[in-house]
Design an enzyme around this catalytic site. Structure first.
Site, PDB file in Angstrom:
ATOM      1  N   HIS A   1      19.927  23.378  20.518  1.00  0.00           N
ATOM      2  CA  HIS A   1      20.866  23.838  19.501  1.00  0.00           C
ATOM      3  C   HIS A   1      22.179  24.198  20.192  1.00  0.00           C
ATOM      4  CE1 HIS A   1      19.298  27.551  21.215  1.00  0.00           C
ATOM      5  NE2 HIS A   1      20.472  28.073  20.882  1.00  0.00           N
TER       6      HIS A   1
ATOM      7  N   HIS B   1      27.930  24.592  24.290  1.00  0.00           N
ATOM      8  CA  HIS B   1      27.026  23.798  25.120  1.00  0.00           C
ATOM      9  C   HIS B   1      25.639  23.768  24.480  1.00  0.00           C
ATOM     10  CE1 HIS B   1      26.120  27.925  26.269  1.00  0.00           C
ATOM     11  NE2 HIS B   1      24.909  27.470  26.602  1.00  0.00           N
TER      12      HIS B   1
END
Length: 180
Positions: free
Chosen positions: A37, A120
């Site tokens: 995620h 990220h």
């Protein structure tokens, strides 16, 4: 009280590309692909009344859908790496969404740590490896510098609960907030 965060889910094609890249890296410990995620705001341990308030303000956030793509790999921790990640191409809509989500959490009374947003997807978390393992990991990350996945259209954000599990955190979706 629940440990929660708000983030972006990833389409299966992106998860698959990340899993292949993750397999190619000499990671001591990998994040399961189903847990990939992009975190927008980590809320931490939140009491139920504040969680309810956060849910309300997140549901009221308005954002148009936008494209997003992953590019490059890296390590967090400098000379003592503790995590490997896939980077995100610069995105003004993502930056605006993250700032709005962080402000919404504060409006709901949730204390959010003041840290710079570095979008990220975490591929692995691990104890600091020895020198030889660090060198192998740094070399593999450099070889994967050209990694790319996407673009895809981000159409919603998700509130997840995070619980400690035997093999790392386990995430449970609590709410999904579709974009306009």
């Amino acid at each position: 009280m629940m440990r929660v965060f708000l983030g972006l889910d990833l389409p299966e094609t992106v998860r698959s590309a990340l899993a292949v890249q993750q397999f190619l890296l000499p990671l001591p410990r990998r994040v399961p692909p189903e847990a990939f995620h992009l975190t927008l705001v980590f809320l931490g341990d939140v009491p139920d009344p504040r969680l309810d308030a956060a849910h309300e303000v997140f549901a009221a956030l308005r954002s148009p859908a936008f494209p997003l793509a992953l590019r490059g790999l890296g390590l967090f921790g400098g000379s003592r790496p503790r995590a490997a990640w896939a980077g995100v191409l610069p995105s003004d809509p993502l930056t605006r969404l993250q700032a709005a989500a962080e402000q919404a959490a504060r409006i709901a009374g949730v204390e959010v740590a003041a840290r710079r947003f570095v979008p990220h997807v975490t591929l692995g978390r691990f104890p600091v490896p020895d020198f030889a393992a660090t060198a192998r990991l740094e070399r593999a990350i450099a070889d994967g510098f050209a990694f790319a996945a996407g673009p895809w259209i981000v159409q919603d954000m998700v509130l997840w609960q995070s619980r400690s599990g035997h093999d790392g955190p386990v995430y449970t979706e609590l709410s999904r907030y579709p974009f306009s």
